[in-house]
Each structure stands twice: as structure tokens, then as C-alpha cells.
Design an enzyme around this catalytic site. Structure first.
Site: not given
Length: 183
Positions: A28, A55
Site C-alpha cells: 500500500s 496498517y
């Protein structure tokens, strides 16, 4: 990350026996905000934890693992490629689970300007998986502004994602946590 690591290690014999095998890990843009605190890698007792920190770290770990896995394949002369991809900013339900809910509610009408469809977000992963010209160690993402949306191209990971010492340390930690060793 630990699931990616363990599954890949457990499938290593199958990968070695499969001509043209490749491993594609998903990262990401958030990897750029990830940090590697080996003293508290698992956020014990919630210390320092936030959903976005966790994350970002996990997506950084996916890249560190991908690049170290490619080096492992090369050192052992395995004809396997390790690649990574990120979807840019895609209109999935991920936003429902991270970040400040009140802020997201206010910003949601603006998303259409910055977010691409989940189908477009899938293209970098698909390209990394099937492009006959893709090579091990490459990273794919959207070609648009700040890699937020667009068609898949090779992109650059952060400097930390390419740090071989950090990657080796994460590899050892991953073996310890999962009990999976790449033989």
C-alpha cells in the site's frame, strides 16, 4: 505479514517445482508511513498502537519480505520471482475500518476525485501476477498523481523498504514467530 511469510515458506517446494512461479505480495501507499520498531513489533499490550500505524507497518513488512524473498530466490538459484503491488486509493470498505470516522464521513463526498474503482485498483496486482515482462523485485502501482489512481506501472518503494539489514532482521523475527523456516 506473518501469514504471507508462513504461506510462502510452506509452499516453497511447490513453487520450486513450478516453472515460472511467482509470488506477488500486496502492499500500500501506507508503507511509506510504516516504521519498524523491533522492540515492540507486535504492539504488546497496545503500546503505541493505532490502526493506521499497524496498517502502515504491515504493508512495509510486505515489501521488506518481498525484496528479501527475491534475494533469497536469487542466492539459491531458484527460478521463482517475488513481486509486489499496491492498488493506489481504491473505493473499497477499508476506509470503514481505519481512521477517524467523523472526518471520513465529512470527506466521503470528495472521495470521487481521489479514489478509483476496486476494479482499477486490482490492475497492479494482476499485472504483477501475469505480465510476461515483469521481473522479480519489481513493485507495481497506479501511474496517476501520487500513485493514487491510474493504470499499472512500475513504481518505487520507500528507501526503508529496500533496507537489507531491516529485511534480514524481519525475516529472522518472522521465522521465530511463525516457526516456518525456508530450507
Amino acid at each position: 505479514h506473518f501469514g504471507h511469510f508462513a504461506l510462502t515458506g510452506l509452499l516453497l517446494d511447490t513453487l520450486k517445482a513450478t516453472p515460472g512461479a511467482r509470488v506477488v505480495n500486496i502492499s500500500s501507499l501506507a508503507h511509506k508511513f510504516g516504521d519498524m520498531d523491533f522492540e515492540n513489533l507486535l504492539y504488546k499490550e497496545g503500546k503505541g498502537y493505532s490502526d493506521m500505524k499497524a496498517y502502515g507497518r504491515s504493508k512495509l513488512e510486505n515489501l521488506l519480505f518481498t525484496f528479501e524473498l527475491q534475494r533469497f530466490f536469487e542466492r539459491n538459484n531458484y527460478q521463482i520471482s517475488a513481486l509486489a503491488a499496491h492498488p493506489g486509493v481504491s473505493g473499497t470498505n477499508l476506509f470503514n475500518h481505519i481512521g477517524n470516522k467523523a472526518v471520513l464521513k465529512i470527506l466521503r463526498p470528495l472521495f470521487k476525485f481521489f479514489v478509483q474503482s476496486p476494479l482499477m485498483g486490482a490492475l497492479p496486482q494482476i499485472r504483477a501476477s501475469v505480465d510476461m515482462n515483469a521481473k522479480g523485485g519489481e513493485y507495481y502501482g497506479p501511474d496517476g498523481r501520487r500513485e493514487m489512481k491510474g493504470h499499472p506501472v512500475k513504481v518505487n518503494a520507500s528507501e526503508l523498504a529496500h533496507n537489507t539489514e531491516v529485511a534480514a532482521k524481519l525475516w529472522r523475527f518472522s521465522e521465530e514467530i511463525t516457526g516456518v523456516k525456508f530450507e
